[in-house]
Design an enzyme around this catalytic site. Structure first.
Site, PDB file in Angstrom:
ATOM      1  N   GLY A 152       0.838  -1.200   0.000  1.00  0.00           N
ATOM      2  CA  GLY A 152       0.000   0.000   0.000  1.00  0.00           C
ATOM      3  C   GLY A 152       0.869   1.244   0.000  1.00  0.00           C
TER       4      GLY A 152
ATOM      5  N   SER B  24       1.498   3.649  -2.279  1.00  0.00           N
ATOM      6  CA  SER B  24       1.337   4.736  -3.257  1.00  0.00           C
ATOM      7  C   SER B  24       0.683   5.999  -2.715  1.00  0.00           C
ATOM      8  CB  SER B  24       0.524   4.232  -4.456  1.00  0.00           C
ATOM      9  OG  SER B  24      -0.702   3.698  -4.010  1.00  0.00           O
TER      10      SER B  24
ATOM     11  N   ASP C  72      -2.780  -6.520  -7.496  1.00  0.00           N
ATOM     12  CA  ASP C  72      -3.608  -6.841  -6.335  1.00  0.00           C
ATOM     13  C   ASP C  72      -2.784  -7.568  -5.253  1.00  0.00           C
ATOM     14  OD1 ASP C  72      -5.483  -7.538  -4.508  1.00  0.00           O
ATOM     15  OD2 ASP C  72      -6.648  -8.838  -5.851  1.00  0.00           O
TER      16      ASP C  72
ATOM     17  N   TYR D 157     -16.567   3.808  13.978  1.00  0.00           N
ATOM     18  CA  TYR D 157     -15.200   3.349  13.765  1.00  0.00           C
ATOM     19  C   TYR D 157     -14.810   2.237  14.756  1.00  0.00           C
ATOM     20  CZ  TYR D 157     -10.634   3.201  11.760  1.00  0.00           C
ATOM     21  OH  TYR D 157      -9.521   2.736  11.103  1.00  0.00           O
TER      22      TYR D 157
ATOM     23  N   THR E 207      -6.789  11.372   4.065  1.00  0.00           N
ATOM     24  CA  THR E 207      -6.289  10.487   3.004  1.00  0.00           C
ATOM     25  C   THR E 207      -7.503  10.063   2.180  1.00  0.00           C
ATOM     26  OG1 THR E 207      -6.615   8.408   4.196  1.00  0.00           O
ATOM     27  CG2 THR E 207      -4.476   9.489   4.511  1.00  0.00           C
TER      28      THR E 207
HETATM   29  P1  NAD Z   1      -4.880   5.215   1.419  1.00  0.00           P
HETATM   30  O1  NAD Z   1      -6.200   5.054   0.759  1.00  0.00           O
HETATM   31  O2  NAD Z   1      -4.188   6.520   1.294  1.00  0.00           O
HETATM   32  O3  NAD Z   1      -3.844   4.092   0.885  1.00  0.00           O
HETATM   33  C1  NAD Z   1      -4.231   2.790   0.604  1.00  0.00           C
HETATM   34  C2  NAD Z   1      -3.130   2.077  -0.151  1.00  0.00           C
HETATM   35  O4  NAD Z   1      -3.548   0.714  -0.372  1.00  0.00           O
HETATM   36  C3  NAD Z   1      -2.810   2.645  -1.546  1.00  0.00           C
HETATM   37  O5  NAD Z   1      -1.422   2.562  -1.777  1.00  0.00           O
HETATM   38  C4  NAD Z   1      -3.533   1.683  -2.489  1.00  0.00           C
HETATM   39  O6  NAD Z   1      -2.982   1.608  -3.802  1.00  0.00           O
HETATM   40  C5  NAD Z   1      -3.318   0.391  -1.746  1.00  0.00           C
HETATM   41  N1  NAD Z   1      -4.241  -0.687  -2.127  1.00  0.00           N
HETATM   42  C6  NAD Z   1      -5.586  -0.736  -1.974  1.00  0.00           C
HETATM   43  N2  NAD Z   1      -6.052  -1.923  -2.432  1.00  0.00           N
HETATM   44  C7  NAD Z   1      -4.971  -2.619  -2.869  1.00  0.00           C
HETATM   45  C8  NAD Z   1      -4.793  -3.903  -3.433  1.00  0.00           C
HETATM   46  N3  NAD Z   1      -5.820  -4.735  -3.652  1.00  0.00           N
HETATM   47  N4  NAD Z   1      -3.543  -4.281  -3.799  1.00  0.00           N
HETATM   48  C9  NAD Z   1      -2.478  -3.464  -3.611  1.00  0.00           C
HETATM   49  N5  NAD Z   1      -2.580  -2.240  -3.041  1.00  0.00           N
HETATM   50  C10 NAD Z   1      -3.819  -1.827  -2.683  1.00  0.00           C
HETATM   51  O7  NAD Z   1      -5.100   4.789   2.935  1.00  0.00           O
HETATM   52  P2  NAD Z   1      -4.507   5.283   4.341  1.00  0.00           P
HETATM   53  O8  NAD Z   1      -5.478   6.206   4.957  1.00  0.00           O
HETATM   54  O9  NAD Z   1      -3.089   5.660   4.233  1.00  0.00           O
HETATM   55  O10 NAD Z   1      -4.627   3.929   5.178  1.00  0.00           O
HETATM   56  C11 NAD Z   1      -3.563   3.011   5.329  1.00  0.00           C
HETATM   57  C12 NAD Z   1      -3.722   2.310   6.657  1.00  0.00           C
HETATM   58  O11 NAD Z   1      -3.622   3.288   7.709  1.00  0.00           O
HETATM   59  C13 NAD Z   1      -5.084   1.625   6.856  1.00  0.00           C
HETATM   60  O12 NAD Z   1      -4.897   0.439   7.594  1.00  0.00           O
HETATM   61  C14 NAD Z   1      -5.856   2.633   7.672  1.00  0.00           C
HETATM   62  O13 NAD Z   1      -6.900   2.036   8.434  1.00  0.00           O
HETATM   63  C15 NAD Z   1      -4.739   3.146   8.573  1.00  0.00           C
HETATM   64  N6  NAD Z   1      -5.003   4.434   9.257  1.00  0.00           N
HETATM   65  C16 NAD Z   1      -5.447   5.521   8.547  1.00  0.00           C
HETATM   66  C17 NAD Z   1      -5.723   6.709   9.225  1.00  0.00           C
HETATM   67  C18 NAD Z   1      -6.222   7.939   8.500  1.00  0.00           C
HETATM   68  O14 NAD Z   1      -6.659   8.899   9.155  1.00  0.00           O
HETATM   69  N7  NAD Z   1      -6.151   7.979   7.192  1.00  0.00           N
HETATM   70  C19 NAD Z   1      -5.500   6.794  10.611  1.00  0.00           C
HETATM   71  C20 NAD Z   1      -4.990   5.694  11.299  1.00  0.00           C
HETATM   72  C21 NAD Z   1      -4.753   4.505  10.604  1.00  0.00           C
END
Ligand code: NAD
Length: 393
Positions: free
Chosen positions: A47, A49, A110, A235, A272
């Protein structure tokens, strides 16, 4: 072509290649400023990107000169249309890493599939030998089971027999309004656990260990969120919270099964692509942006990841909580900040979004996710949208 933002609900369907590059370079500067020597050297980021995964990759590469292997699922440019932001971010990241003499390769595919796991492992074996840090940062609305082919869909719903009503922000109309979400069915709860829980993380770690590419004493980290009571029904106590509990289970199981210390890091709420889709949370984020900026503790993904790596994962003290989790949401959860959130929450309205909260700051953050609103980028310029990923050339 000239690329302008086209926002549909909580996504922007266009992305600006130069803007994404500018944003990635800004994050690189933050990571460089915090440069340390003792840390991860060969890192796999699932993940990688956008959001926390991208910032983890940047923190590892530019804070520790680490070789990074990234996996993501993004849309390259087709038929002259812009690619997704994550595609441009990855192009920009690889370009900057290669310029700095750092190893950086990626797979766009994926991550839940057996094929991508096998492809990544073969490449890691050939290029890096072993991995000493695995970052699990996937956020996806669905997952295809690699064995049965069944497609699971995750939902963001409360659990129990009561619908949940709370305030939320309608970013299309710039207004605060009520949202009511019906509780999840048993099947929806299970599907959300199957998508966002720890099962796929465990499959990755098993595949890496079986192939001998997990370095002895390696570390792994997956991300979670807790947040304030106002968001708990949707949540922490909702379907996604059940999935996050399963991630905590997986961390213990991985640590038990392999010569690898696996952690859950509870991160701060940031803007995000994933968090924009959660009801109620964006309103809360716009309030904490204001409060934390005023206190001088505001952080975005990159500051969070630099602090996670420097102070906790590779720092003096992990400062684990009573459930064994790393807490970099500590500044967000400080009692004075949360007391003010409780005070502001019932009174914030569409008219006071930018007085009691920082809606302008929220919108700016949102636009920068797609490469818009960056200083020094000429948005009237004709730009090439079809950019190849350097490592696939
Ligand atoms: P994001 O949407 O910015 O990033 C998701 C990433 O997953 C991307 O790189 C996307 O390409 C990749 N991805 C999705 N499906 C995929 C697949 N099938 N194969 C390969 N890659 C795939 O998300 P984020 O907010 O950075 O979240 C990342 C983690 O951090 C999650 O577990 C989320 O729960 C956690 N988190 C987020 C926050 C927040 O406020 N955004 C806070 C705490 C924790």
């Amino acid at each position: 072509m000239i690329v302008k933002p086209r926002i549909r609900g909580y996504v922007c369907i266009t992305a600006h290649p130069k803007g994404c590059e500018a944003k990635v370079r800004e994050e690189i500067e933050v990571a460089k400023a915090a440069k340390r020597s003792d840390g991860p050297k060969r890192v796999l980021v699932l993940g990688s990107s956008t959001g926390y995964g991208l910032s983890s990759r940047i923190a590892a590469a530019f804070g520790y000169d680490a070789a990074t292997f990234g996996i993501f699922f993004e849309r390259p440019s087709t038929n002259g249309k812009p690619a997704s932001a994550g595609w441009y971010n990855s192009v920009a990241f690889e370009k900057a890493a290669h310029e700095a003499g750092l190893y950086a390769k990626s797979i766009n595919g994926d991550a839940f599939s057996n094929e991508v796991k096998a492809q990544a492992i073969a490449q890691i074996k050939e290029d890096l030998g072993q991995i000493d840090l695995v970052v699990y940062s996937l956020a996806s609305p669905r997952r295809t089971d690699p064995e049965t082919g069944e497609v699971y869909k995750s939902v963001l719903k409360p659990i129990g027999d009561q619908a949940f009503t709370n305030r939320t922000m309608d970013t299309d109309r710039d207004e605060v309004k009520d949202v009511t979400i019906e509780p999840a069915t048993e099947e929806e709860i299970q599907h959300t656990i199957n998508v966002m829980g720890g099962q796929d993380w465990e499959l990755w770690m098993k595949a890496l260990d079986d192939a001998g590419v997990l370095a002895p004493g390696a570390k792994s980290v997956a991300y979670s969120y807790i947040g304030p009571e106002a968001t708990w029904p949707v949540y922490t106590n909702g379907t996604i919270g059940q999935a996050k509990k399963d991630v905590e289970r997986a961390a213990a199981a991985i640590t038990e099964a392999y010569d690898c210390a696996a952690y859950v890091a509870v991160n701060k709420a940031v803007v995000t692509q994933a968090s924009s889709a959660i009801p109620v949370v964006p309103l809360y984020i716009s309030i904490i942006i204001k409060l934390m900026k005023a206190k001088g503790t505001h952080e975005d993904c990159i500051e969070q990841m630099v602090r996670l790596f420097d102070d906790r994962l590779y720092g003096k003290d992990l400062q684990l909580d009573n459930l064994g989790r790393i807490r970099v949401d500590d500044w967000e959860m400080q009692p004075d900040i949360q007391a003010k959130v409780i005070e502001i929450w019932p009174s914030i309205t569409s008219e006071t979004l930018d007085v009691l909260g920082d809606y302008t700051g929220y919108q700016h953050n949102f636009l920068t996710l797609f490469g818009f609103g960056l200083d020094g980028v000429d948005y009237d310029e004709d730009v090439e949208v079809d950019l190849p990923l350097p490592s696939s050339l």
